[in-house]
Design a protein around this motif. Structure first.
Motif: not given
Length: 274
Positions: A60-62, A68-69, A77-78, A81-83
């Motif tokens: 998830x972090x990567x 991020x934009x 970010x958390x 549900x968007x997988x």
């Protein structure tokens, strides 16, 4: 359709086949680890769980860093549900933890190693079996659909006329994730004139669809009706929302079951970038 991106309908809920397969593999790993650990009087369940957790966090972090934009707020970010995950990154993180654990805990080496291998084999063998049973290089099915002007149409005809990649979203007005996606799709449709966006409503009548579009002030092109859910059946999507990505030749190249975020949509649309 990728067999792991198929969906199963369980009552009003939709479940991803890929997610079920992952859960099955984890259960196999935990059962094997528990049995071997009990015989050797050592517990490996926590190690399997920690490897899974760290792998998910790493994936998830990567993904978030890469896109991020595309996220509007920090808290989005958390919202997993968007997988939105990078599987390779997750696998690397989990592997690093397991190597560290096996190095520092000699008693866990055999049961933990066999548990991990068992889970990996369960996943890979099942995935291969599903892939063998699934048709490869699926094309857009010629399922008859109805336009908002009461005309009959098929998506192969739409794609052939446009001669460009096509994104097909299966939705219904009673589906909360579908409703949340619509403003994002409206924006994407306005921004990407090199891609045809199509919205195939599943099982609802013209009045319901028009009322929803007017209520939400949505200006969407290519909204079609599939009153009998035949298109969803033809592509193996038993629950909503499901989004299908076809290249300019009409060949399925990507799928996404469940709610999209702008980040996961952007990732899938990258393959259609000029």
């Amino acid at each position: 359709m990728n067999p792991l991106d198929r969906s199963l309908a369980i009552g009003p809920l939709g479940v991803s086949v890929g997610l079920l397969l992952l859960v099955f593999s984890i259960v196999i790993a935990l059962m094997v680890g528990s049995w071997l650990g009990h015989r050797r009087q050592v517990s490996v369940g926590d190690s399997v769980f920690n490897a899974l957790l760290l792998g998910v966090l790493g994936a998830r972090l990567v993904f978030v860093v890469q896109y991020v934009e595309s996220y509007d707020t920090f808290w989005s970010w958390f919202d997993i549900r968007d997988r939105g995950f990078e599987p390779v990154a997750g696998l690397v993180v989990a592997s690093i933890y397991l190597v560290w654990r096996l190095w520092h805990q000699p008693l866990e080496r055999i049961p933990l190693g066999i548990a991990v291998v068992s889970g990996a084999l369960a996943w890979s063998l099942t995935a291969v079996a599903l892939a063998v049973m699934s048709p490869q290089g699926a094309s857009i099915p010629p399922t008859p659909l109805t336009t908002l002007e009461h005309n009959q149409i098929t998506l192969p005809a739409v794609q052939s006329e446009a001669d460009r990649p096509m994104v097909v979203n299966l939705w219904a007005s009673w589906c909360p994730p579908c409703r949340r996606e619509m403003p994002m799709f409206e924006q994407a449709q306005q921004e990407r004139d090199d891609v045809t966006f199509v919205f195939v409503n599943q099982g609802e009548n013209l009045g319901t669809v028009n009322a929803f579009l007017q209520q939400e002030s949505l200006a969407l092109d290519n909204v079609y009706l599939d009153r009998s859910n035949a298109f969803g059946h033809d592509v193996g999507a038993m629950a909503m929302p499901t989004t299908l990505y076809y290249n300019a030749d009409g060949t399925l190249v990507d799928t996404h079951f469940g709610e999209l975020s702008r980040a996961t949509l952007d990732r899938s649309l990258e393959r259609f970038s000029p």
